[in-house]
Design an enzyme around this catalytic site. Sequence first.
Site, short mmCIF file in Angstrom:
data_model
loop_
_atom_site.label_atom_id
_atom_site.label_comp_id
_atom_site.label_asym_id
_atom_site.label_seq_id
_atom_site.Cartn_x
_atom_site.Cartn_y
_atom_site.Cartn_z
N VAL A 44 -1.71 7.34 -6.47
CA VAL A 44 -2.04 5.93 -6.69
C VAL A 44 -2.63 5.42 -5.38
O VAL A 44 -2.34 5.95 -4.31
CB VAL A 44 -0.82 5.09 -7.13
CG1 VAL A 44 -0.40 5.45 -8.54
CG2 VAL A 44 0.33 5.23 -6.17
N SER A 45 -3.48 4.39 -5.48
CA SER A 45 -4.24 3.95 -4.31
C SER A 45 -3.43 3.16 -3.29
O SER A 45 -3.73 3.16 -2.11
CB SER A 45 -5.45 3.12 -4.74
OG SER A 45 -6.31 3.93 -5.50
N THR A 46 -2.39 2.45 -3.75
CA THR A 46 -1.61 1.63 -2.82
C THR A 46 -0.12 1.81 -3.10
O THR A 46 0.27 2.26 -4.18
CB THR A 46 -1.94 0.13 -2.96
OG1 THR A 46 -1.52 -0.31 -4.25
CG2 THR A 46 -3.44 -0.14 -2.79
#
Length: 196
Positions: free
Chosen positions: A11-13
Amino acid sequence: MNNQIYGYVRVSTKDQNEERQVIAMKNFGLLADRIVIDKQSGKDFNRPGYKKLLKKLKPDDTLVLKSIDRLGRNYEEILEQWRIITKEKCAAIVVLDMPLLDTRKEKDLTGVLISDIVLQLLSYVAQTERERIRQRQAEGIAAAKARGVKFGPPQLEMPKEFFNLKKQWKEGKISARKAGKILNISYQTFLRRAKQ
């Protein structure tokens, strides 16, 4: 030693939830200790979990992904990592959302051609989406700034004495450090606000 199957989740964050990807991995039959999770952007492959996983991969192991954009969002680098995993490491890749991208199956020349085309197309789409996200963010920030929206923490409300001390500082009668002490703020904050 038996061939291993690993799942890779990204996931990006830190705020994003990886649960949907983890559930897909478990439904595929993976145990929790075989799932590697990175909470980092897909712009490049400088991710701790991915690096460790790549070192672990042995010939005939399998790497499972929910979708190709979980591997990354950089077109050239996705193709390069795919090559490293399938050609150098001699491991297989399974992309759950795209059954055509399953290198475990013995394929004839036509099957290899089709999976290569699909991989290139999906890699291109992943990078294009990343660029669109960045463009939308930049446009949103620019529009907010044009409306007068301020970014960052809210400014401190200055006490009434601030304006008198600012005047004294501009006239050279008091130092920024002394003004900051009187106001119980840092001299940097005093200077920043005095220069506004």
